[in-house]
Design an enzyme around this catalytic site. Structure first.
Site, PDB file in Angstrom:
ATOM      1  N   TYR A  15      12.958  19.944  40.772  1.00 41.84           N
ATOM      2  CA  TYR A  15      12.415  18.592  40.821  1.00 41.84           C
ATOM      3  C   TYR A  15      11.017  18.570  41.410  1.00 41.84           C
ATOM      4  O   TYR A  15      10.603  19.473  42.136  1.00 41.84           O
ATOM      5  CB  TYR A  15      13.354  17.624  41.544  1.00 41.84           C
ATOM      6  CG  TYR A  15      13.458  17.790  43.035  1.00 41.84           C
ATOM      7  CD1 TYR A  15      12.618  17.087  43.899  1.00 41.84           C
ATOM      8  CD2 TYR A  15      14.419  18.618  43.594  1.00 41.84           C
ATOM      9  CE1 TYR A  15      12.728  17.215  45.273  1.00 41.84           C
ATOM     10  CE2 TYR A  15      14.538  18.757  44.964  1.00 41.84           C
ATOM     11  CZ  TYR A  15      13.690  18.055  45.801  1.00 41.84           C
ATOM     12  OH  TYR A  15      13.797  18.196  47.157  1.00 41.84           O
ATOM     13  N   CYS A  16      10.295  17.514  41.031  1.00 41.09           N
ATOM     14  CA  CYS A  16       8.969  17.239  41.564  1.00 41.09           C
ATOM     15  C   CYS A  16       8.910  15.730  41.799  1.00 41.09           C
ATOM     16  O   CYS A  16       9.944  15.100  41.994  1.00 41.09           O
ATOM     17  CB  CYS A  16       7.880  17.730  40.600  1.00 41.09           C
ATOM     18  SG  CYS A  16       7.907  16.906  38.997  1.00 41.09           S
ATOM     19  N   HIS A  17       7.731  15.145  41.741  1.00 40.12           N
ATOM     20  CA  HIS A  17       7.610  13.717  41.995  1.00 40.12           C
ATOM     21  C   HIS A  17       8.183  12.881  40.851  1.00 40.12           C
ATOM     22  O   HIS A  17       9.063  12.044  41.061  1.00 40.12           O
ATOM     23  CB  HIS A  17       6.147  13.360  42.258  1.00 40.12           C
ATOM     24  CG  HIS A  17       5.937  11.957  42.736  1.00 40.12           C
ATOM     25  ND1 HIS A  17       4.709  11.354  42.715  1.00 40.12           N
ATOM     26  CD2 HIS A  17       6.788  11.032  43.248  1.00 40.12           C
ATOM     27  CE1 HIS A  17       4.814  10.122  43.185  1.00 40.12           C
ATOM     28  NE2 HIS A  17       6.069   9.911  43.524  1.00 40.12           N
ATOM     29  N   ILE A  39      12.001  13.071  42.000  1.00 39.04           N
ATOM     30  CA  ILE A  39      12.548  12.507  43.236  1.00 39.04           C
ATOM     31  C   ILE A  39      12.298  10.997  43.311  1.00 39.04           C
ATOM     32  O   ILE A  39      13.027  10.274  43.973  1.00 39.04           O
ATOM     33  CB  ILE A  39      12.006  13.240  44.480  1.00 39.04           C
ATOM     34  CG1 ILE A  39      12.916  12.956  45.676  1.00 39.04           C
ATOM     35  CG2 ILE A  39      10.546  12.915  44.744  1.00 39.04           C
ATOM     36  CD1 ILE A  39      12.789  13.944  46.806  1.00 39.04           C
TER      37      ILE A  39
END
Length: 136
Positions: A93-95, A122
């Site tokens: 995951y990232c932003h 996220i």
């Protein structure tokens, strides 16, 4: 532009039709996992390795508990790798889910066949699963 309009029929390069078919039949479920499905897996105790590819300043704002922090640049440069065997289910995951999708493609090319990106990142987790989580 006018000279290109009368260029005649388009020629499809060898393998072009097959590539076009694969592009049309793209199934995001193969490369992505929804926040709701991840919540269900974590709540059910399923073994999932969480891999956070954001930068340290982003992780300082919010993170999923137990996630391994491995910045994307370090991953791509080969400086570090996931702390999970290649057959493990890895959720990256990232932003917002764009960088993590690139990371998943990278990991899959290196044998991590069950790597998937958290769709929406996220931020989607904070919006739909944990509204108490800080957002940025």
């Amino acid at each position: 532009l006018a000279e290109h309009l009368d260029a005649g029929p388009l020629e499809v390069p060898r393998g072009g039709v097959e590539r076009a078919h694969r592009a049309r039949s793209y199934n995001p479920g193969v490369l992505e996992i929804s926040v709701e499905e991840l919540k269900r897996k974590l709540g059910g105790g399923e073994p999932v390795h969480l891999l956070d590819v954001r930068e340290a300043d982003e992780v300082a704002i919010c993170a999923l508990p137990g996630a391994q922090h491995l910045p994307m640049l370090a991953l791509f440069a080969g400086v570090a790798a996931p702390d999970a065997p290649p057959d493990a289910e890895i959720v990256v995951y990232c932003h917002h889910g764009l960088r993590s999708l690139d990371a998943v493609r990278f990991l899959r090319m290196r044998g991590f066949a069950k790597a998937r990106s958290l769709a929406g990142g996220i931020d989607a987790w904070a919006a739909r699963v944990d509204p108490t989580m800080r957002r940025y």
